[in-house]
Design an enzyme around this catalytic site. Structure first.
Site, PDB file in Angstrom:
ATOM      1  N   HIS A   1       0.830  -1.216   0.000  1.00  0.00           N
ATOM      2  CA  HIS A   1       0.000   0.000   0.000  1.00  0.00           C
ATOM      3  C   HIS A   1       0.863   1.264   0.000  1.00  0.00           C
ATOM      4  O   HIS A   1       0.452   2.284  -0.561  1.00  0.00           O
ATOM      5  CB  HIS A   1      -0.965  -0.010   1.188  1.00  0.00           C
ATOM      6  CG  HIS A   1      -2.206  -0.795   0.918  1.00  0.00           C
ATOM      7  ND1 HIS A   1      -3.421  -0.201   0.663  1.00  0.00           N
ATOM      8  CD2 HIS A   1      -2.417  -2.132   0.811  1.00  0.00           C
ATOM      9  CE1 HIS A   1      -4.336  -1.143   0.427  1.00  0.00           C
ATOM     10  NE2 HIS A   1      -3.741  -2.315   0.530  1.00  0.00           N
TER      11      HIS A   1
ATOM     12  N   HIS B   1      -0.427 -13.054  -1.598  1.00  0.00           N
ATOM     13  CA  HIS B   1      -1.693 -13.474  -0.968  1.00  0.00           C
ATOM     14  C   HIS B   1      -1.627 -14.904  -0.428  1.00  0.00           C
ATOM     15  O   HIS B   1      -2.590 -15.368   0.177  1.00  0.00           O
ATOM     16  CB  HIS B   1      -2.855 -13.346  -1.957  1.00  0.00           C
ATOM     17  CG  HIS B   1      -3.350 -11.947  -2.115  1.00  0.00           C
ATOM     18  ND1 HIS B   1      -4.324 -11.585  -3.019  1.00  0.00           N
ATOM     19  CD2 HIS B   1      -2.995 -10.804  -1.471  1.00  0.00           C
ATOM     20  CE1 HIS B   1      -4.555 -10.284  -2.929  1.00  0.00           C
ATOM     21  NE2 HIS B   1      -3.750  -9.789  -1.999  1.00  0.00           N
TER      22      HIS B   1
END
Length: 266
Positions: free
Chosen positions: A47, A172
């Protein structure tokens, strides 16, 4: 911030990046980053760096994520920022005090990968990033329901190739999204995308309960990557070869932590 000449950047980096600084940083990472927080720490790195746009030459790995926590896409990031802040504060005295917050974010994510059984990346990292003093532009993170094409376009705008995009998506594998064990960094992400446990047509023997469970695996964007032909070629490669995934992930992780970074002058 203006880019500093390479020579000056190297001089600045050598001033903060010493064996003693790395040892003190390592000690702080071990003390403050636990395995159950590893996925959140790794997400924080993405992010922070994911605001990068090559076309406008702005955004990137600069610790601006600290000023972006109120954004919808930042939901849950405080869980990763907590341990990273603890590492930063633990290194304010002593040999690692020259490391910036952006440096610590980069190191913490690398440690999170290593802690969960992934490749060792920390030794490949550069230090000496400048910290942003304000937020980067909004609405730059890829959507969780993006199509394969949209995901590829978003990552291309940040400067990543198709292979790098699919490789970064493999992060992930940790975080309890249904891709193997939640705190084990491996290539189960790709193996699961090939099986598509949510797809009844692909798994005709699956029961309704099986498919219901499968529907909770991953984000919609992950599911869409599994049926995106260009991405699928890379998914198949990483599903077959975990060593290749680890090597490529280490490289693209380093690229991500340098993406849009400005380097402090001496």
């Amino acid at each position: 911030a203006a880019m500093v000449p390479a020579g000056a950047a190297t001089a600045a980096a050598s001033a903060v990046d010493t064996p003693e600084a790395r040892a003190a940083l390592r000690e702080a990472l071990v003390a403050n980053v636990v395995k159950t927080k590893a996925p959140a720490v790794l997400r924080l790195v993405f992010h922070d760096a994911g605001t990068r746009r090559v076309a406008t030459n702005d955004g990137g790995a600069n610790a601006s994520v600290r000023f972006e926590l109120a954004r919808p896409e930042s939901f849950g990031l405080k869980r990763g920022l907590g341990p990273v802040t603890a590492v930063y504060e633990a290194t304010r005295d002593g040999p690692a005090s020259g490391l910036s917050f952006a440096d610590v974010i980069a190191a913490a994510g690398a440690y999170a990968v290593e802690l969960t059984g992934g490749p060792e990346i920390t030794s490949r990292l550069r230090f000496g990033r400048a910290d942003a003093t304000a937020a980067d532009p909004e609405n730059r993170m890829p959507g969780e329901s993006a199509s394969g094409l949209e995901t590829r376009a978003a990552f291309a705008a940040m400067g990543y190739t198709l292979e790098e995009t699919v490789c970064l998506a493999g992060a992930h594998t940790i975080g309890g999204k249904g891709f193997g064990e939640p705190y084990v960094f491996d290539n189960e992400y790709y193996k699961t995308l090939l099986v598509r446990p949510w797809d009844g047509a692909k798994n005709p023997g699956a029961t309704k309960d099986d498919l219901e469970m499968g529907s909770h695996v991953g984000l919609t964007s992950d599911k869409n990557l599994a049926i995106d032909p260009p991405s699928l070629e890379v998914i198949e490669r990483y599903a077959r070869d975990q060593d290749l995934f680890f090597e490529d992930f280490a490289k693209v992780y380093v690229k991500m932590t340098e993406s849009g970074a400005t380097w402090r002058d001496a």
